[in-house]
Design a protein around this motif. Structure first.
Motif, PDB file in Angstrom:
ATOM      1  N   ALA A 229      15.737   6.675 -22.868  1.00  9.75           N
ATOM      2  CA  ALA A 229      15.414   7.617 -21.794  1.00  9.75           C
ATOM      3  C   ALA A 229      15.397   6.908 -20.439  1.00  9.75           C
ATOM      4  O   ALA A 229      15.819   7.474 -19.426  1.00  9.75           O
ATOM      5  N   TYR A 230      14.915   5.669 -20.425  1.00  6.30           N
ATOM      6  CA  TYR A 230      14.940   4.903 -19.175  1.00  6.30           C
ATOM      7  C   TYR A 230      16.374   4.615 -18.749  1.00  6.30           C
ATOM      8  O   TYR A 230      16.726   4.753 -17.571  1.00  6.30           O
ATOM      9  N   ARG A 231      17.201   4.221 -19.698  1.00  2.00           N
ATOM     10  CA  ARG A 231      18.599   3.930 -19.353  1.00  2.00           C
ATOM     11  C   ARG A 231      19.289   5.181 -18.801  1.00  2.00           C
ATOM     12  O   ARG A 231      20.081   5.106 -17.852  1.00  2.00           O
ATOM     13  N   ALA A 232      18.982   6.325 -19.377  1.00  6.28           N
ATOM     14  CA  ALA A 232      19.572   7.573 -18.887  1.00  6.28           C
ATOM     15  C   ALA A 232      19.089   7.873 -17.468  1.00  6.28           C
ATOM     16  O   ALA A 232      19.870   8.311 -16.608  1.00  6.28           O
ATOM     17  N   ALA A 233      17.802   7.632 -17.216  1.00  7.53           N
ATOM     18  CA  ALA A 233      17.268   7.848 -15.870  1.00  7.53           C
ATOM     19  C   ALA A 233      17.945   6.926 -14.872  1.00  7.53           C
ATOM     20  O   ALA A 233      18.350   7.351 -13.776  1.00  7.53           O
ATOM     21  N   ARG A 234      18.084   5.674 -15.242  1.00  4.70           N
ATOM     22  CA  ARG A 234      18.700   4.704 -14.333  1.00  4.70           C
ATOM     23  C   ARG A 234      20.154   5.080 -14.033  1.00  4.70           C
ATOM     24  O   ARG A 234      20.594   5.012 -12.872  1.00  4.70           O
ATOM     25  N   LEU A 241      22.534   9.176  -6.615  1.00  7.82           N
ATOM     26  CA  LEU A 241      21.949   8.746  -5.350  1.00  7.82           C
ATOM     27  C   LEU A 241      22.273   7.318  -4.962  1.00  7.82           C
ATOM     28  O   LEU A 241      21.983   6.898  -3.832  1.00  7.82           O
ATOM     29  N   GLY A 242      22.810   6.544  -5.903  1.00  5.51           N
ATOM     30  CA  GLY A 242      23.097   5.150  -5.622  1.00  5.51           C
ATOM     31  C   GLY A 242      21.864   4.294  -5.474  1.00  5.51           C
ATOM     32  O   GLY A 242      21.857   3.315  -4.720  1.00  5.51           O
ATOM     33  N   ILE A 243      20.780   4.638  -6.210  1.00  2.00           N
ATOM     34  CA  ILE A 243      19.525   3.885  -6.117  1.00  2.00           C
ATOM     35  C   ILE A 243      19.053   3.490  -7.507  1.00  2.00           C
ATOM     36  O   ILE A 243      19.484   4.055  -8.521  1.00  2.00           O
ATOM     37  N   GLU A 244      18.139   2.514  -7.536  1.00  2.00           N
ATOM     38  CA  GLU A 244      17.476   2.107  -8.765  1.00  2.00           C
ATOM     39  C   GLU A 244      16.251   2.996  -9.004  1.00  2.00           C
ATOM     40  O   GLU A 244      15.742   3.621  -8.060  1.00  2.00           O
ATOM     41  N   PRO A 245      15.746   3.058 -10.237  1.00  2.00           N
ATOM     42  CA  PRO A 245      14.484   3.765 -10.470  1.00  2.00           C
ATOM     43  C   PRO A 245      13.370   3.182  -9.612  1.00  2.00           C
ATOM     44  O   PRO A 245      13.407   2.008  -9.237  1.00  2.00           O
ATOM     45  N   CYS A 246      12.377   3.990  -9.320  1.00  2.00           N
ATOM     46  CA  CYS A 246      11.260   3.531  -8.500  1.00  2.00           C
ATOM     47  C   CYS A 246      10.473   2.444  -9.233  1.00  2.00           C
ATOM     48  O   CYS A 246      10.605   2.237 -10.448  1.00  2.00           O
ATOM     49  N   ALA A 247       9.618   1.748  -8.488  1.00  2.00           N
ATOM     50  CA  ALA A 247       8.894   0.600  -9.038  1.00  2.00           C
ATOM     51  C   ALA A 247       8.018   1.000 -10.219  1.00  2.00           C
ATOM     52  O   ALA A 247       7.930   0.264 -11.212  1.00  2.00           O
TER      53      ALA A 247
END
Length: 278
Positions: A229-234, A241-247
């Motif tokens: 699920a994290y990989r899918a979010a990333r 958006l061209g961004i990384e997940p938040c901290a």
């Protein structure tokens, strides 16, 4: 639209006037529908209700009704629409001419506004969740969400939709996320997984939902799925958006990787403060 005085949030115990914005804009008296007419009188009623006792200037009503192309007869038409609304919802509620516009006066009892009821239940539910009472929070937030009958502001003019609908939908999503957080604290993680999966499909950029799904999967003994699920979010955030997940989402990912004991506590991780849509 700016907001003035608050509505009464005490629910109406006896039949009376009901004004509904969270779905098709409607009015009922003693359970019977009132014929508001077309989009323009509905827009006038909605604009006055959202102003919460503030005078809505004629110029603002004109923009909400016709956008950038009002007819020469717009002042007379606004008067006609305001008069129609006054006749329909009076005497329980008053539509008053107060230059440079109009305002609506609601009594403390006898008139129910669904948006006021939703916001009151949502506020109390959020306070219960922050105070460590997830059972009360879940009950209050379910009550808040049950007020909604569909997409807010149905049947009003497009300028008002563009101005207000997204804000109201954001309030609904925040209350929904908080209700899910309360259910997670109550140990309902397995039951939440299908709901969260569907919500993420509809709202893929809300990192709070992603974090809750990861936590629910981990608590259900599905560590590999939580990492997926994290990989899918990333991947989604990078693609859209061209961004990384938040901290905070990255910290949650690390906790899932290492099997940190905090993930199994009754209090959820601090993902309630995660941003929703950017």
């Amino acid at each position: 639209m700016a907001q003035g005085r608050h509505w009464s949030t005490e629910p109406t115990r006896t039949p009376g006037l009901t004004l509904s914005l969270l779905g098709p804009v409607e009015a009922h008296r003693d359970g019977r529908p009132l014929h508001l007419g077309g989009a323009k009188p509905r827009t006038v009623l909605t604009a006055l209700l959202l102003a919460r006792g503030r005078v809505v200037p004629d110029s603002e009503l004109t923009a909400l009704l016709w956008g950038d192309a009002p007819p020469a007869t717009s002042p007379a038409q606004i008067h006609t629409y305001a008069s129609r609304v006054r006749q329909l919802i009076g005497p329980a509620a008053e539509v008053e001419r107060r230059r440079p516009g109009y305002l609506i006066r609601l009594p403390h009892r006898g008139v129910r506004v669904d948006l006021a009821e939703f916001q009151d239940h949502a506020r109390r539910g959020a306070a219960a969740l922050a105070a460590g009472d997830p059972a009360s929070a879940a009950r209050l937030l379910r009550g808040a969400l049950a007020v909604w009958r569909g997409v807010a502001l149905g049947g009003v003019c497009e300028p008002l939709v563009r101005l207000e609908r997204d804000r109201l939908e954001e309030e609904r999503l925040v209350a929904l996320e908080q209700r899910i957080d309360a259910d997670l604290e109550l140990g309902r993680h397995t039951a939440l997984i299908p709901e969260l999966t569907a919500l993420i499909a509809a709202n893929p950029l809300r990192e709070g939902l992603r974090a809750t799904l990861m936590t629910a999967l981990y608590r259900a003994g599905r560590q590999a799925d939580a990492l997926a699920a994290y990989r899918a979010a990333r991947a989604t955030l990078d693609e859209e958006l061209g961004i990384e997940p938040c901290a905070e989402l990255r910290r949650l990912h690390q906790a899932v990787l290492t099997g940190h004991p905090s993930l199994l506590t009754t209090r959820t991780p601090h993902h309630r403060s995660l941003p929703g849509s950017p």
